[in-house]
Design a protein around this motif. Sequence first.
Motif, PDB file in Angstrom:
ATOM      1  N   LEU A   1       1.019  -1.537   0.273  1.00 21.86           N
ATOM      2  CA  LEU A   1       0.171   0.163  -0.373  1.00 21.86           C
ATOM      3  C   LEU A   1       1.165   0.990  -0.631  1.00 21.86           C
ATOM      4  O   LEU A   1       0.525   2.543  -0.589  1.00 21.86           O
ATOM      5  CB  LEU A   1      -0.715   0.321   1.309  1.00 21.86           C
ATOM      6  CG  LEU A   1      -1.680   1.213   1.246  1.00 21.86           C
ATOM      7  CD1 LEU A   1      -2.507   1.018   0.178  1.00 21.86           C
ATOM      8  CD2 LEU A   1      -2.547   1.185   2.866  1.00 21.86           C
ATOM      9  N   ARG A   2       1.926   1.112   0.472  1.00 27.29           N
ATOM     10  CA  ARG A   2       2.555   2.684   0.642  1.00 27.29           C
ATOM     11  C   ARG A   2       3.191   2.470  -0.344  1.00 27.29           C
ATOM     12  O   ARG A   2       4.052   3.975  -1.199  1.00 27.29           O
ATOM     13  CB  ARG A   2       3.914   2.300   1.966  1.00 27.29           C
ATOM     14  CG  ARG A   2       5.256   3.512   2.314  1.00 27.29           C
ATOM     15  CD  ARG A   2       5.862   2.808   2.930  1.00 27.29           C
ATOM     16  NE  ARG A   2       5.611   3.126   4.227  1.00 27.29           N
ATOM     17  CZ  ARG A   2       5.417   1.407   4.880  1.00 27.29           C
ATOM     18  NH1 ARG A   2       6.008   0.673   4.159  1.00 27.29           N
ATOM     19  NH2 ARG A   2       4.634   1.073   6.526  1.00 27.29           N
ATOM     20  N   ASN A   3       3.948   1.664  -1.287  1.00 21.85           N
ATOM     21  CA  ASN A   3       4.589   2.172  -2.501  1.00 21.85           C
ATOM     22  C   ASN A   3       3.431   2.072  -3.452  1.00 21.85           C
ATOM     23  O   ASN A   3       3.930   2.910  -4.880  1.00 21.85           O
ATOM     24  CB  ASN A   3       5.396   0.351  -2.765  1.00 21.85           C
ATOM     25  CG  ASN A   3       6.198   0.400  -2.281  1.00 21.85           C
ATOM     26  OD1 ASN A   3       7.143   0.729  -1.565  1.00 21.85           O
ATOM     27  ND2 ASN A   3       6.891  -1.446  -2.541  1.00 21.85           N
ATOM     28  N   ALA A   4       2.215   1.632  -3.210  1.00 23.86           N
ATOM     29  CA  ALA A   4       1.014   2.508  -3.662  1.00 23.86           C
ATOM     30  C   ALA A   4       1.038   3.795  -4.523  1.00 23.86           C
ATOM     31  O   ALA A   4       0.735   3.727  -5.512  1.00 23.86           O
ATOM     32  CB  ALA A   4       0.306   1.606  -4.196  1.00 23.86           C
ATOM     33  N   ASP A   5       1.125   3.857  -2.588  1.00 19.11           N
ATOM     34  CA  ASP A   5       0.683   5.794  -2.664  1.00 19.11           C
ATOM     35  C   ASP A   5       1.720   6.649  -2.754  1.00 19.11           C
ATOM     36  O   ASP A   5       1.633   7.775  -3.144  1.00 19.11           O
ATOM     37  CB  ASP A   5       0.220   5.411  -1.323  1.00 19.11           C
ATOM     38  CG  ASP A   5      -1.208   5.930  -0.828  1.00 19.11           C
ATOM     39  OD1 ASP A   5      -1.422   4.910   0.040  1.00 19.11           O
ATOM     40  OD2 ASP A   5      -1.715   4.867  -1.526  1.00 19.11           O
ATOM     41  N   ILE A   6       3.596   6.313  -3.270  1.00 23.28           N
ATOM     42  CA  ILE A   6       4.727   7.702  -3.257  1.00 23.28           C
ATOM     43  C   ILE A   6       3.941   7.545  -4.626  1.00 23.28           C
ATOM     44  O   ILE A   6       4.139   6.502  -5.555  1.00 23.28           O
ATOM     45  CB  ILE A   6       6.142   5.967  -3.117  1.00 23.28           C
ATOM     46  CG1 ILE A   6       6.035   5.620  -1.528  1.00 23.28           C
ATOM     47  CG2 ILE A   6       7.088   7.353  -3.445  1.00 23.28           C
ATOM     48  CD1 ILE A   6       6.840   4.762  -1.063  1.00 23.28           C
ATOM     49  N   VAL A   7       4.263   9.173  -4.516  1.00 25.79           N
ATOM     50  CA  VAL A   7       4.645   9.769  -5.689  1.00 25.79           C
ATOM     51  C   VAL A   7       5.440  10.688  -5.942  1.00 25.79           C
ATOM     52  O   VAL A   7       5.974  11.272  -4.592  1.00 25.79           O
ATOM     53  CB  VAL A   7       3.607  11.118  -5.469  1.00 25.79           C
ATOM     54  CG1 VAL A   7       3.386  11.647  -7.330  1.00 25.79           C
ATOM     55  CG2 VAL A   7       1.870   9.905  -6.414  1.00 25.79           C
ATOM     56  N   HIS A   8       7.555  10.920  -6.989  1.00 26.30           N
ATOM     57  CA  HIS A   8       7.867  11.698  -6.678  1.00 26.30           C
ATOM     58  C   HIS A   8       8.051  12.184  -7.815  1.00 26.30           C
ATOM     59  O   HIS A   8       7.805  12.566  -8.725  1.00 26.30           O
ATOM     60  CB  HIS A   8       9.301  10.104  -7.527  1.00 26.30           C
ATOM     61  CG  HIS A   8      10.176  11.072  -7.706  1.00 26.30           C
ATOM     62  ND1 HIS A   8      11.380  10.755  -8.687  1.00 26.30           N
ATOM     63  CD2 HIS A   8      11.154  11.820  -6.757  1.00 26.30           C
ATOM     64  CE1 HIS A   8      12.622  10.984  -8.844  1.00 26.30           C
ATOM     65  NE2 HIS A   8      12.762  11.962  -7.198  1.00 26.30           N
ATOM     66  N   VAL A   9       8.000  14.013  -6.950  1.00 25.09           N
ATOM     67  CA  VAL A   9       8.176  15.064  -7.662  1.00 25.09           C
ATOM     68  C   VAL A   9       9.199  15.606  -7.550  1.00 25.09           C
ATOM     69  O   VAL A   9      10.149  15.768  -6.478  1.00 25.09           O
ATOM     70  CB  VAL A   9       6.838  15.557  -6.938  1.00 25.09           C
ATOM     71  CG1 VAL A   9       6.571  16.879  -7.878  1.00 25.09           C
ATOM     72  CG2 VAL A   9       5.400  15.040  -7.016  1.00 25.09           C
ATOM     73  N   TYR A  10      10.149  16.416  -8.642  1.00 22.24           N
ATOM     74  CA  TYR A  10      11.127  16.439  -9.153  1.00 22.24           C
ATOM     75  C   TYR A  10      10.801  17.737  -9.977  1.00 22.24           C
ATOM     76  O   TYR A  10      10.473  17.578 -11.580  1.00 22.24           O
ATOM     77  CB  TYR A  10      12.163  15.245  -9.411  1.00 22.24           C
ATOM     78  CG  TYR A  10      11.651  14.833 -10.748  1.00 22.24           C
ATOM     79  CD1 TYR A  10      12.402  15.136 -11.732  1.00 22.24           C
ATOM     80  CD2 TYR A  10      11.258  13.136 -10.114  1.00 22.24           C
ATOM     81  CE1 TYR A  10      12.134  14.249 -12.811  1.00 22.24           C
ATOM     82  CE2 TYR A  10      10.924  12.726 -11.554  1.00 22.24           C
ATOM     83  CZ  TYR A  10      11.355  13.427 -12.888  1.00 22.24           C
ATOM     84  OH  TYR A  10      11.385  12.957 -14.081  1.00 22.24           O
ATOM     85  N   PRO A  11      11.822  18.977  -9.631  1.00 28.57           N
ATOM     86  CA  PRO A  11      12.237  19.601 -11.195  1.00 28.57           C
ATOM     87  C   PRO A  11      13.224  18.741 -12.280  1.00 28.57           C
ATOM     88  O   PRO A  11      14.113  18.462 -11.899  1.00 28.57           O
ATOM     89  CB  PRO A  11      13.072  20.630 -10.171  1.00 28.57           C
ATOM     90  CG  PRO A  11      13.819  19.887  -8.998  1.00 28.57           C
ATOM     91  CD  PRO A  11      12.648  18.778  -8.987  1.00 28.57           C
ATOM     92  N   THR A  12      13.169  19.859 -13.273  1.00 31.48           N
ATOM     93  CA  THR A  12      13.653  19.511 -14.334  1.00 31.48           C
ATOM     94  C   THR A  12      15.403  20.187 -14.333  1.00 31.48           C
ATOM     95  O   THR A  12      16.042  19.207 -15.324  1.00 31.48           O
ATOM     96  CB  THR A  12      12.990  19.904 -15.710  1.00 31.48           C
ATOM     97  OG1 THR A  12      12.532  21.150 -15.839  1.00 31.48           O
ATOM     98  CG2 THR A  12      11.864  18.535 -15.755  1.00 31.48           C
ATOM     99  N   ARG A  13      15.648  20.934 -13.591  1.00 31.51           N
ATOM    100  CA  ARG A  13      16.488  22.053 -13.633  1.00 31.51           C
ATOM    101  C   ARG A  13      17.217  21.314 -12.862  1.00 31.51           C
ATOM    102  O   ARG A  13      17.220  21.392 -11.363  1.00 31.51           O
ATOM    103  CB  ARG A  13      16.401  23.508 -13.720  1.00 31.51           C
ATOM    104  CG  ARG A  13      17.362  23.833 -13.653  1.00 31.51           C
ATOM    105  CD  ARG A  13      17.221  25.725 -13.439  1.00 31.51           C
ATOM    106  NE  ARG A  13      18.282  26.605 -13.542  1.00 31.51           N
ATOM    107  CZ  ARG A  13      18.245  27.442 -13.124  1.00 31.51           C
ATOM    108  NH1 ARG A  13      17.038  28.334 -13.141  1.00 31.51           N
ATOM    109  NH2 ARG A  13      19.632  28.196 -12.399  1.00 31.51           N
TER     110      ARG A  13
END
Length: 382
Positions: free
Chosen positions: A261-273
């Motif tokens: 469940l934890r792995n399903a909820d993880i969203v990795h957000v990152y800047p392109t720069r």
Amino acid sequence: MTSNSRWWQTDDELPPTWLDHLAAAYPEIEHDAQEWWRLTSPETMVGSRHHTVPRFYLERFAKNGQLWVRDRVTGDGRMSPTTKTGVIKDFYTFINIDGEKDGRLERILGVIEDGAKDLFDRMLSPFHSPRPLAPQESMHLGFFLAFQLQRTPQHRRMVELLGDFMAKTQHPHLHGIDQVRVVPEPNLHLEQMTKMVPRLSELFFDRPALLVTLDQPLFITCDEPVVLVTDGSSHIKHAASCFKTQKQRRKAARRPSRNRLRNADIVHVYPTRPTAGTAVEVALPLSPRTLLVLGPRGMAGPLTVSLNGAEAMTYANDVNARLIDQAYGWVAAHPDHPTFRSLEFPPPGPLVQACDGGTKFSQDLDKAPNPRRPELLGRSWQ
């Protein structure tokens, strides 16, 4: 939700900075700051036109107060006075806890700019011999670079995009959510900026400074003039969950395992720069002939380097290409720059991206932002 940046951490998650330690050791510093805030009118700079890149800095690239400025998207060019280049009314004006428009942040930026101007004047003066930065100079430079990375329309637009993405991913089943644009108020950008600057300035403090001087006036500048140079490896650090599809995430969410469940909820957000924390070197063009480079902390090196002929041209082309690529709204140069008007601009790309299995919301981030202009006190600035 995880991220390569620390924009979305709470105060409790942010470790203390050198500024926090200094205030704790010398309580009079915080007292003086509070007194300045109490005695300074919030109305003074409200309604004024704010430079997102300091005017004193742009003047070094100008001729008789004029720059040749090109639009980052279309490439169209025009002559523009430094008084009107990178200027947005009330860009740093915020709504304070009393519900008033407050312009005091613009005054703080003015103090930061004064310290940087004195340093740049000294470094570029033919009457001063090159020398290492004094601690106070390094502090002034660190604050200037940190603010310049955070104070721009591009950074506000990134905050808006992330706010929009987070609101939609938290309410994906809300009817019509994909048809609207959720826009955080400008206060969020300014709050994050003031919190991040002390941490970023730490990354720049006490780095060795090098001046690269060309025999020709070839350097340009832009609305994002701080160049972060990495070691060549990607600044993006993906997690295992980044490669899960939406189907795999839904399947993991239906299973009773806590880890799934934890792995399903993880969203990795990152800047392109690249981020400041990944920068091996930091560069800032100071004039058409001079580039300031901060090297890795603890590394010894020369104070100045002079480049001539083809070597100068090659070096300038590399720096200029980086500036054009990271520019958001405009790129500028001295009106007599030999090649600026014919330089090709690559298409602008995305500012932030997200690994969430490929939802429509993350797909919307995978392209250049539209509109490009951020909000200003609840309205689009023109």
